[in-house]
Structure formats: structure tokens, C-alpha cells
Write an enzyme that holds these catalytic residues in place. Sequence first.
Site, PDB file in Angstrom:
ATOM      1  N   SER A   7       0.855  -1.196   0.000  1.00 50.93           N
ATOM      2  CA  SER A   7       0.000   0.000   0.000  1.00 50.93           C
ATOM      3  C   SER A   7       0.883   1.236   0.000  1.00 50.93           C
ATOM      4  O   SER A   7       1.668   1.456   0.936  1.00 50.93           O
ATOM      5  CB  SER A   7      -0.895   0.011   1.237  1.00 50.93           C
ATOM      6  OG  SER A   7      -1.431   1.307   1.386  1.00 50.93           O
ATOM      7  N   HIS A  32      -0.963  -1.294  -4.249  1.00 56.93           N
ATOM      8  CA  HIS A  32      -2.282  -1.015  -3.694  1.00 56.93           C
ATOM      9  C   HIS A  32      -2.401   0.497  -3.473  1.00 56.93           C
ATOM     10  O   HIS A  32      -1.588   1.100  -2.763  1.00 56.93           O
ATOM     11  CB  HIS A  32      -2.413  -1.772  -2.370  1.00 56.93           C
ATOM     12  CG  HIS A  32      -3.752  -1.711  -1.732  1.00 56.93           C
ATOM     13  ND1 HIS A  32      -4.796  -2.539  -2.089  1.00 56.93           N
ATOM     14  CD2 HIS A  32      -4.218  -0.926  -0.723  1.00 56.93           C
ATOM     15  CE1 HIS A  32      -5.848  -2.272  -1.328  1.00 56.93           C
ATOM     16  NE2 HIS A  32      -5.526  -1.296  -0.495  1.00 56.93           N
ATOM     17  N   ASP A  34      -4.714   3.431  -2.075  1.00 55.67           N
ATOM     18  CA  ASP A  34      -5.844   3.696  -1.190  1.00 55.67           C
ATOM     19  C   ASP A  34      -6.420   5.070  -1.479  1.00 55.67           C
ATOM     20  O   ASP A  34      -5.806   6.088  -1.134  1.00 55.67           O
ATOM     21  CB  ASP A  34      -5.377   3.629   0.268  1.00 55.67           C
ATOM     22  CG  ASP A  34      -5.154   2.195   0.720  1.00 55.67           C
ATOM     23  OD1 ASP A  34      -6.071   1.380   0.553  1.00 55.67           O
ATOM     24  OD2 ASP A  34      -4.069   1.901   1.246  1.00 55.67           O
ATOM     25  N   MET A  36      -9.120   7.800  -0.630  1.00 54.26           N
ATOM     26  CA  MET A  36     -10.023   8.179   0.473  1.00 54.26           C
ATOM     27  C   MET A  36     -10.570   9.578   0.226  1.00 54.26           C
ATOM     28  O   MET A  36      -9.823  10.463  -0.199  1.00 54.26           O
ATOM     29  CB  MET A  36      -9.260   8.164   1.794  1.00 54.26           C
ATOM     30  CG  MET A  36      -8.544   6.855   2.075  1.00 54.26           C
ATOM     31  SD  MET A  36      -7.822   6.867   3.720  1.00 54.26           S
ATOM     32  CE  MET A  36      -6.838   5.352   3.656  1.00 54.26           C
ATOM     33  N   HIS A  65      -8.091   0.752  -4.369  1.00 56.84           N
ATOM     34  CA  HIS A  65      -9.083   0.495  -3.308  1.00 56.84           C
ATOM     35  C   HIS A  65      -9.822   1.804  -3.040  1.00 56.84           C
ATOM     36  O   HIS A  65      -9.264   2.731  -2.469  1.00 56.84           O
ATOM     37  CB  HIS A  65      -8.325  -0.002  -2.065  1.00 56.84           C
ATOM     38  CG  HIS A  65      -9.169  -0.194  -0.854  1.00 56.84           C
ATOM     39  ND1 HIS A  65      -8.642  -0.371   0.410  1.00 56.84           N
ATOM     40  CD2 HIS A  65     -10.523  -0.254  -0.693  1.00 56.84           C
ATOM     41  CE1 HIS A  65      -9.615  -0.517   1.288  1.00 56.84           C
ATOM     42  NE2 HIS A  65     -10.762  -0.449   0.654  1.00 56.84           N
ATOM     43  N   MET A  67     -12.167   4.020  -1.123  1.00 58.17           N
ATOM     44  CA  MET A  67     -12.895   4.250   0.141  1.00 58.17           C
ATOM     45  C   MET A  67     -13.589   5.591  -0.017  1.00 58.17           C
ATOM     46  O   MET A  67     -13.197   6.603   0.581  1.00 58.17           O
ATOM     47  CB  MET A  67     -11.903   4.248   1.312  1.00 58.17           C
ATOM     48  CG  MET A  67     -11.403   2.856   1.639  1.00 58.17           C
ATOM     49  SD  MET A  67      -9.859   2.870   2.567  1.00 58.17           S
ATOM     50  CE  MET A  67      -8.710   2.997   1.197  1.00 58.17           C
ATOM     51  N   MET A 136     -11.385  -6.440   4.778  1.00 62.59           N
ATOM     52  CA  MET A 136     -10.667  -5.438   5.581  1.00 62.59           C
ATOM     53  C   MET A 136     -10.377  -6.020   6.964  1.00 62.59           C
ATOM     54  O   MET A 136     -11.286  -6.496   7.641  1.00 62.59           O
ATOM     55  CB  MET A 136     -11.514  -4.169   5.744  1.00 62.59           C
ATOM     56  CG  MET A 136     -11.702  -3.345   4.491  1.00 62.59           C
ATOM     57  SD  MET A 136     -10.167  -2.874   3.659  1.00 62.59           S
ATOM     58  CE  MET A 136      -9.313  -1.939   4.947  1.00 62.59           C
ATOM     59  N   GLY A 141      -9.226   3.771   6.689  1.00 64.81           N
ATOM     60  CA  GLY A 141      -8.983   5.199   6.900  1.00 64.81           C
ATOM     61  C   GLY A 141      -7.520   5.543   7.149  1.00 64.81           C
ATOM     62  O   GLY A 141      -7.070   6.610   6.779  1.00 64.81           O
ATOM     63  N   PHE A 142      -6.798   4.615   7.755  1.00 66.57           N
ATOM     64  CA  PHE A 142      -5.416   4.932   8.126  1.00 66.57           C
ATOM     65  C   PHE A 142      -4.528   3.704   7.994  1.00 66.57           C
ATOM     66  O   PHE A 142      -4.995   2.577   8.182  1.00 66.57           O
ATOM     67  CB  PHE A 142      -5.358   5.417   9.584  1.00 66.57           C
ATOM     68  CG  PHE A 142      -6.239   6.617   9.807  1.00 66.57           C
ATOM     69  CD1 PHE A 142      -5.793   7.899   9.486  1.00 66.57           C
ATOM     70  CD2 PHE A 142      -7.536   6.457  10.284  1.00 66.57           C
ATOM     71  CE1 PHE A 142      -6.630   8.995   9.653  1.00 66.57           C
ATOM     72  CE2 PHE A 142      -8.381   7.556  10.461  1.00 66.57           C
ATOM     73  CZ  PHE A 142      -7.917   8.835  10.134  1.00 66.57           C
ATOM     74  N   GLY A 144      -1.073   1.623   9.391  1.00 63.22           N
ATOM     75  CA  GLY A 144      -0.415   1.415  10.680  1.00 63.22           C
ATOM     76  C   GLY A 144      -1.313   0.992  11.822  1.00 63.22           C
ATOM     77  O   GLY A 144      -0.915   1.078  12.980  1.00 63.22           O
ATOM     78  N   ASP A 174      -6.430  -6.789   3.869  1.00 69.19           N
ATOM     79  CA  ASP A 174      -5.878  -5.431   3.940  1.00 69.19           C
ATOM     80  C   ASP A 174      -6.021  -4.851   5.344  1.00 69.19           C
ATOM     81  O   ASP A 174      -7.133  -4.652   5.829  1.00 69.19           O
ATOM     82  CB  ASP A 174      -6.637  -4.558   2.926  1.00 69.19           C
ATOM     83  CG  ASP A 174      -6.130  -3.135   2.853  1.00 69.19           C
ATOM     84  OD1 ASP A 174      -5.074  -2.838   3.430  1.00 69.19           O
ATOM     85  OD2 ASP A 174      -6.803  -2.320   2.190  1.00 69.19           O
ATOM     86  N   GLY A 175      -4.875  -4.592   5.969  1.00 68.84           N
ATOM     87  CA  GLY A 175      -4.871  -3.895   7.250  1.00 68.84           C
ATOM     88  C   GLY A 175      -4.118  -4.662   8.325  1.00 68.84           C
ATOM     89  O   GLY A 175      -4.501  -5.782   8.672  1.00 68.84           O
ATOM     90  N   GLY A 176      -3.033  -4.069   8.805  1.00 65.63           N
ATOM     91  CA  GLY A 176      -2.285  -4.679   9.911  1.00 65.63           C
ATOM     92  C   GLY A 176      -1.542  -5.950   9.546  1.00 65.63           C
ATOM     93  O   GLY A 176      -1.258  -6.769  10.423  1.00 65.63           O
ATOM     94  N   GLY A 196       1.187  -1.966   4.095  1.00 63.88           N
ATOM     95  CA  GLY A 196       1.671  -0.593   3.941  1.00 63.88           C
ATOM     96  C   GLY A 196       2.854  -0.339   4.850  1.00 63.88           C
ATOM     97  O   GLY A 196       4.008  -0.341   4.413  1.00 63.88           O
ATOM     98  N   SER A 197       2.574  -0.163   6.148  1.00 64.50           N
ATOM     99  CA  SER A 197       3.675   0.162   7.059  1.00 64.50           C
ATOM    100  C   SER A 197       4.689  -0.973   7.137  1.00 64.50           C
ATOM    101  O   SER A 197       5.892  -0.718   7.270  1.00 64.50           O
ATOM    102  CB  SER A 197       3.138   0.528   8.442  1.00 64.50           C
ATOM    103  OG  SER A 197       2.115  -0.344   8.818  1.00 64.50           O
TER     104      SER A 197
HETATM  105  C1  DX5 Z   1      -6.625   1.254   5.340  1.00 65.80           C
HETATM  106  C2  DX5 Z   1      -6.067   0.958   3.968  1.00 65.80           C
HETATM  107  C3  DX5 Z   1      -4.945   0.014   3.972  1.00 65.80           C
HETATM  108  C4  DX5 Z   1      -3.732   0.501   4.710  1.00 65.80           C
HETATM  109  C5  DX5 Z   1      -2.887  -0.652   5.081  1.00 65.80           C
HETATM  110  O1  DX5 Z   1      -7.691   2.093   5.207  1.00 65.80           O
HETATM  111  O2  DX5 Z   1      -7.080   0.426   3.135  1.00 65.80           O
HETATM  112  O3  DX5 Z   1      -4.598  -0.356   2.651  1.00 65.80           O
HETATM  113  O4  DX5 Z   1      -2.966   1.397   3.974  1.00 65.80           O
HETATM  114  O5  DX5 Z   1      -1.866  -0.186   5.883  1.00 65.80           O
HETATM  115  P1  DX5 Z   1      -1.144  -1.109   6.948  1.00 65.80           P
HETATM  116  O6  DX5 Z   1      -0.572  -2.260   6.192  1.00 65.80           O
HETATM  117  O7  DX5 Z   1      -0.113  -0.196   7.540  1.00 65.80           O
HETATM  118  O8  DX5 Z   1      -2.199  -1.543   7.929  1.00 65.80           O
HETATM  119 ZN    ZN Z   2      -6.518  -0.507   1.194  1.00 68.78          ZN
END
Ligand code: DX5
Ligand code: ZN
Length: 226
Positions: A7, A32, A34, A36, A65, A67, A136, A141-142, A144, A174-176, A196-197
Site C-alpha cells: 500500500s 495497492h 488507497d 479516500m 481500493h 474508500m 478489511m 482510513g489509516f 499502521g 488489507d490492514g495490519g 503498507g507500514s
Molecule cells: C486502510 C487501507 C490500507 C492501509 C494498510 O484504510 O485500506 O490499505 O494502507 O496499511 P497497513 O498495512 O499499515 O495496515
Molecule cells: Zn486498502
Amino acid sequence: MVRISPSILSADPYDLRSDLSRAIDSGIDMLHIDVMDGHFVPNITYGIPLVKALRKHLDVELDVHLMISDPDKYAPMFAKAGADIVTVHVEATDHLNRTLASIREAGAKCGVTLNPHTQLDSLSWVLDQVDMFLIMSVNPGFGGQSFIPNSTQRVGKLYSMIHDLNIDVPIEIDGGITPVTAPEIVQAGADIVVAGSAVFSTNNGDIEGNIRSLREGIKLGLDQRN
Ligand code: DX5
Ligand code: ZN
């Protein structure tokens, strides 16, 4: 094979070109993106010009993606801008079949995604109209945030649902996702892992090393699955 879709949300916006090249040179399969809108989720990120620019300069699958609150209006524009796959939230549209069809008509694959609290059953009427499922594992939204543990059970349930019906459609998560959470989610059935992170910012941005560690986590999960 399990694919990694980094991401770009956690990449350095000032050094995007270098961060993305390093990820691509490390052999990742997709990127990926994102999107928003500050309405569907409490954050604002990128738009169509970025997708166009990435399409022009990068030879990698663009995994967009959305959102956003009005995917019916914007999803085809992202497809025309060069996205390979455009994913929309079931919570954001009243006309899911129409939205999905409009993405395909505009030349991209279509994905459908669910927030962590949304019933898996909401996918049951579109199973044959989708090119990718996205589960998800955080509230969107964020970057990390921490992985929500029951996501593993949700992926496992969706995996059984689609395999019972002989539907060959990949599941993205997707996420964490980190080298620690990747094994269980891959074991449960995830085919595409967004991170992402864990790719761009942990370990002082050691993108190459971070991708290697993720691959090791994925391999552990796949060994358990088979
Ligand atoms: C959250 C995003 C994710 C996010 C993943 O709203 O859809 O794609 O960037 O980031 P990490 O991998 O850091 O959770
Ligand atoms: Zn995403």
C-alpha cells in the site's frame, strides 16, 4: 502463489518514485492505491491523476481500493485512468451489481470489499460478478493500525464459501498485515496480501528486507495450508 500488494499510503510522498521502484525491484506483483474522500472514511488521499501517472511510468498491476462515498460516479474513471482492478465497498453503494458492471465496462477488473463488521453474506448475490474479494482487517482510513483478530475466521469462512461453489476468485486481505500476522491469514486462505507500514516504514524503511520478511511469513502460512 500468494501475491504482495504494497500500500503506497505508507510510502514517502516526497520520495514516492524511489520507494515504489525499490518495491518493484524486490519483485512485488501489484501496488495497492488507497483512495479516500474524507467522507466515507475520515482521511483524504489520492485521486485520478496519480493513477494516470503511475500507469504511464510503471509496469505493475495497479490495485485501486476506493474508500469513497460515491463509487458509482468515480469507479469507471479510475478504470479508465489505468487501474487494473478497482475495488468498491459494499457499504458505499446501493447498486452493487451496477457498480461492478460499470468497472468491467470501463476496462478494469472489479473487486468488492467489506468493512470488518459487515456480514459476509452481503457478498452472496455477487459471487459470480466479481474478480477479487477484499476483506478489511482494520477499519479503513489509516495505515499502521492493528490487525483485527477475527479477520482470520472471516477469511476462512469466505474461502470455504467460494471453494464449495468452485469459484476461482482471489481473496485479498488489507490492514495490519506484518510478518507476524501474515502466516495465519495466508493459512486461512488469503491469496493477496496488502501491506503498507510493514513494507515502507518499519525497520527504518528497509523496503527490500521488509518484503523478504513478509515473504517468509507468507511461506509459513502456505506450508500450513497444504
Ligand atoms: C486502510 C487501507 C490500507 C492501509 C494498510 O484504510 O485500506 O490499505 O494502507 O496499511 P497497513 O498495512 O499499515 O495496515
Ligand atoms: Zn486498502
